[in-house]
Design a protein around this motif. Structure first.
Motif, mmCIF file in Angstrom:
data_model
loop_
_atom_site.group_PDB
_atom_site.id
_atom_site.type_symbol
_atom_site.label_atom_id
_atom_site.label_comp_id
_atom_site.label_asym_id
_atom_site.label_seq_id
_atom_site.Cartn_x
_atom_site.Cartn_y
_atom_site.Cartn_z
ATOM 1 N N GLU A 3 10.863 3.829 26.231
ATOM 2 C CA GLU A 3 11.445 3.908 24.828
ATOM 3 C C GLU A 3 11.231 2.896 23.937
ATOM 4 N N ALA A 4 10.740 2.308 24.627
ATOM 5 C CA ALA A 4 11.108 0.633 23.250
ATOM 6 C C ALA A 4 9.591 0.946 23.199
ATOM 7 N N GLU A 5 8.500 1.548 23.640
ATOM 8 C CA GLU A 5 7.309 2.056 23.716
ATOM 9 C C GLU A 5 7.692 2.602 22.334
ATOM 10 N N ALA A 6 8.053 4.207 22.830
ATOM 11 C CA ALA A 6 8.301 5.084 21.711
ATOM 12 C C ALA A 6 8.234 4.582 20.069
ATOM 13 N N ARG A 7 9.468 3.596 20.441
ATOM 14 C CA ARG A 7 9.646 3.574 19.178
ATOM 15 C C ARG A 7 8.696 2.175 18.924
ATOM 16 N N ALA A 8 8.224 1.501 19.430
ATOM 17 C CA ALA A 8 6.465 1.518 18.856
ATOM 18 C C ALA A 8 5.347 1.783 18.613
ATOM 19 N N TRP A 9 5.192 2.888 19.047
ATOM 20 C CA TRP A 9 4.187 3.940 18.447
ATOM 21 C C TRP A 9 4.635 4.721 17.201
ATOM 22 N N LEU A 10 5.910 4.907 17.640
ATOM 23 C CA LEU A 10 6.637 6.009 16.367
ATOM 24 C C LEU A 10 6.491 5.062 14.954
ATOM 25 N N GLY A 11 6.909 3.403 14.911
ATOM 26 C CA GLY A 11 7.269 2.682 13.843
ATOM 27 C C GLY A 11 5.297 2.443 13.188
ATOM 28 N N ALA A 12 4.829 1.869 14.329
ATOM 29 C CA ALA A 12 2.863 2.479 13.757
ATOM 30 C C ALA A 12 2.841 3.359 12.841
ATOM 31 N N SER A 13 2.749 5.135 14.109
ATOM 32 C CA SER A 13 2.041 6.159 13.254
ATOM 33 C C SER A 13 2.845 6.009 12.038
ATOM 34 N N ALA A 14 4.116 5.522 11.344
ATOM 35 C CA ALA A 14 5.148 6.388 10.640
ATOM 36 C C ALA A 14 3.777 4.564 8.772
ATOM 37 N N ALA A 15 3.283 4.226 9.748
ATOM 38 C CA ALA A 15 3.215 3.214 8.803
ATOM 39 C C ALA A 15 1.926 3.585 7.520
ATOM 40 N N PRO A 16 1.323 3.563 6.620
ATOM 41 C CA PRO A 16 0.603 3.666 5.757
ATOM 42 C C PRO A 16 -0.646 3.475 6.235
ATOM 43 N N GLY A 58 11.162 9.719 10.301
ATOM 44 C CA GLY A 58 9.940 9.363 10.266
ATOM 45 C C GLY A 58 8.934 9.576 12.301
ATOM 46 N N GLY A 59 10.374 9.884 13.086
ATOM 47 C CA GLY A 59 9.706 9.825 14.309
ATOM 48 C C GLY A 59 10.673 10.495 15.042
ATOM 49 N N LEU A 60 11.045 11.130 16.860
ATOM 50 C CA LEU A 60 11.745 11.831 17.128
ATOM 51 C C LEU A 60 11.728 10.947 18.642
ATOM 52 N N ILE A 61 12.068 10.773 19.169
ATOM 53 C CA ILE A 61 12.299 10.819 20.954
ATOM 54 C C ILE A 61 12.848 11.531 21.358
ATOM 55 N N LEU A 62 11.842 12.360 23.323
ATOM 56 C CA LEU A 62 12.733 13.111 23.561
ATOM 57 C C LEU A 62 12.325 12.512 25.758
ATOM 58 N N THR A 63 13.444 12.887 25.568
ATOM 59 C CA THR A 63 13.511 11.546 26.932
ATOM 60 C C THR A 63 14.069 13.104 28.170
ATOM 61 N N GLU A 64 13.323 12.134 29.075
ATOM 62 C CA GLU A 64 13.114 13.691 30.480
ATOM 63 C C GLU A 64 14.433 14.411 30.598
ATOM 64 N N LEU A 76 5.901 21.020 16.571
ATOM 65 C CA LEU A 76 6.287 19.809 16.141
ATOM 66 C C LEU A 76 4.932 19.741 15.455
ATOM 67 N N THR A 77 3.709 20.216 16.010
ATOM 68 C CA THR A 77 2.160 19.477 14.550
ATOM 69 C C THR A 77 2.750 19.707 13.523
ATOM 70 N N ASN A 78 3.104 21.508 13.582
ATOM 71 C CA ASN A 78 2.924 22.300 12.226
ATOM 72 C C ASN A 78 3.678 21.722 10.867
ATOM 73 N N TYR A 79 5.484 21.314 11.381
ATOM 74 C CA TYR A 79 6.284 20.541 10.988
ATOM 75 C C TYR A 79 5.486 19.048 10.864
ATOM 76 N N GLY A 80 4.665 19.015 11.275
ATOM 77 C CA GLY A 80 4.407 17.267 10.929
ATOM 78 C C GLY A 80 5.787 15.973 11.471
ATOM 79 N N ILE A 81 6.544 16.357 12.543
ATOM 80 C CA ILE A 81 7.297 15.416 12.844
ATOM 81 C C ILE A 81 6.170 14.670 14.415
ATOM 82 N N PRO A 82 6.454 12.984 14.001
ATOM 83 C CA PRO A 82 5.527 12.598 14.898
ATOM 84 C C PRO A 82 7.168 12.164 16.257
ATOM 85 N N THR A 83 6.488 12.822 17.574
ATOM 86 C CA THR A 83 7.335 12.704 18.156
ATOM 87 C C THR A 83 7.082 11.849 19.827
#
Length: 115
Positions: free
Chosen positions: A102-115, A34-40, A62-69
């Protein structure tokens, strides 16, 4: 109860992006998440040199395969003015975002996966 989206870091998946062949490995490892997090730390120096094409190739796949990152970088401009501009351009991208924690990443990825 609604299932939370499965969000993983590249580290949890045991992958990093240091060269073009790594992009395919990352896509395979992240497929179905449902989401991927990449760090530096997950990104090699070539990623930050936009002329290398590594960032562009990764973003396209990532865009072609629809993987929120979410890319976690505390200072978007630390890798140069052009890289800072790239981060700014992705401020409203539906699948790829630059965030500072990472907290910001998880918040956005959680929201982006919502219907």
């Amino acid at each position: 109860m609604k299932d939370e989206p499965r969000v993983k870091t590249a580290g949890e998946l045991g992958v990093s992006v240091r060269s073009l062949p790594d992009v395919s490995h990352l896509i395979g490892a992240a497929w179905g998440l449902g989401g991927l997090i990449l760090t530096e730390a997950d990104l090699g120096p070539e990623f930050f040199h936009l002329r290398s094409g590594l960032a562009g190739d990764l973003f396209q796949k990532l865009t072609n395969y629809g993987i929120p990152t979410a890319l976690v970088l505390p200072d978007f401009a630390a890798h140069g003015e052009r890289f800072g501009e790239l981060a700014h351009e992705h401020a409203a991208h539906p699948l790829i975002r630059f965030v500072r924690t990472e907290a910001e990443a998880r918040a956005w990825l959680g929201a982006s996966a919502a219907p």
